[in-house]
Design an enzyme around this catalytic site. Structure first.
Site, PDB file in Angstrom:
ATOM      1  CB  CYS A  50      -8.998  72.559   4.857  1.00 45.99           C
ATOM      2  SG  CYS A  50      -7.830  71.948   3.642  1.00 45.99           S
ATOM      3  CG  HIS A  86     -10.844  76.660   2.952  1.00 48.37           C
ATOM      4  ND1 HIS A  86     -10.173  76.760   4.288  1.00 48.37           N
ATOM      5  CD2 HIS A  86     -10.324  75.750   2.085  1.00 48.37           C
ATOM      6  CE1 HIS A  86      -9.149  75.973   4.274  1.00 48.37           C
ATOM      7  NE2 HIS A  86      -9.032  75.408   2.913  1.00 48.37           N
ATOM      8  CD  GLU A 123     -12.189  78.882   5.746  1.00 46.27           C
ATOM      9  OE1 GLU A 123     -11.070  78.525   5.983  1.00 46.27           O
ATOM     10  OE2 GLU A 123     -13.348  78.314   6.060  1.00 46.27           O
TER      11      GLU A 123
END
Length: 229
Positions: free
Chosen positions: A86, A194, A196
């Site tokens: 990002c 994302h 994660e």
């Protein structure tokens, strides 16, 4: 394997990245402040999402001048693994470590929802645990995720197999539905979604977990080869 999670003023996904490494891999991981001038102890550097320096001027435009970015560039030249997520992707393009730029979403709205990605290249250190053409669910959260580059750059991305992920349904207007790319060497990857935030079923998807396991496997393969030599 040692991981560094960079922290800029305004980073807000640094903890997510730290926990993803800690919980998914159990490998050593440290937060590294943007003023750091030595990353030699680390094998993989994560540049997290957020709003570094408040996204003033352009997203990532100020962060690219932080002292740590000179070390990130050095690590990239040494073949270490760099993953920008990002805002981290935006920083890597501003720093010239990845081609192109990220513009405002076509809708001019901030987007925050799950996205279906297609794995276009599973022959990188970041994607070897995926199948080529596989569709995975990874959330997005961005206002400037509209990837853009000129025709010459796009031709190079295609020729060198640098398009890593595409959107199954383009949310932001990115050229060629691009969600993530790599450098020519394949050791630097930037992506707007994302991973994660997709490492546990409680988060709605575990599809991001294999990015981290792929990185660890690539490092172990390289490390074992070096030991044999």
């Amino acid at each position: 394997m040692r991981f560094a999670v960079l922290v800029f003023p305004g980073s807000n996904c640094d903890i997510d990245c730290y926990k993803a490494v800690e919980d998914t891999l159990g490998e050593p991981v440290d937060y590294v402040w943007h003023t750091a001038t030595d990353l030699s102890a680390y094998d993989c550097i994560l540049v997290p999402g957020g709003f570094s320096y408040g996204d003033y001027l352009r997203c990532g435009a100020i962060s690219r001048f932080a002292p740590v970015m000179a070390e990130v560039a050095k690590a990239a030249e040494q073949g270490k693994y760099i993953l920008g997520i990002c805002n981290g992707f935006q920083i890597l393009t501003e720093a010239g470590l990845l081609p192109g730029t990220l513009r405002r979403n076509m809708s001019l709205k901030f987007l925050c929802h799950d996205a279906v990605l297609r794995v276009e290249n599973n022959e990188t250190p970041f994607t070897s645990d995926y199948a080529k053409g596989e569709e995975i669910v990874v959330p997005i959260a961005h206002g400037e995720g509209n990837y853009y580059c000129d025709e010459e750059t796009m031709a190079k991305l295609k020729a060198n197999n640098q398009i890593i992920f595409t959107y199954a349904s383009n949310p932001n207007g990115s050229l060629n539905d691009i969600a993530g790319i790599s450098n020519e060497q394949g050791n630097v990857v930037g992506m707007m979604p994302h991973p994660e935030r997709a490492v546990d079923s409680l988060l709605g998807s575990e599809d991001g977990k294999r990015m981290f396991t792929s990185i660890l496997k690539a490092w172990r393969d390289r490390h074992d080869a070096a030991v044999v030599r």
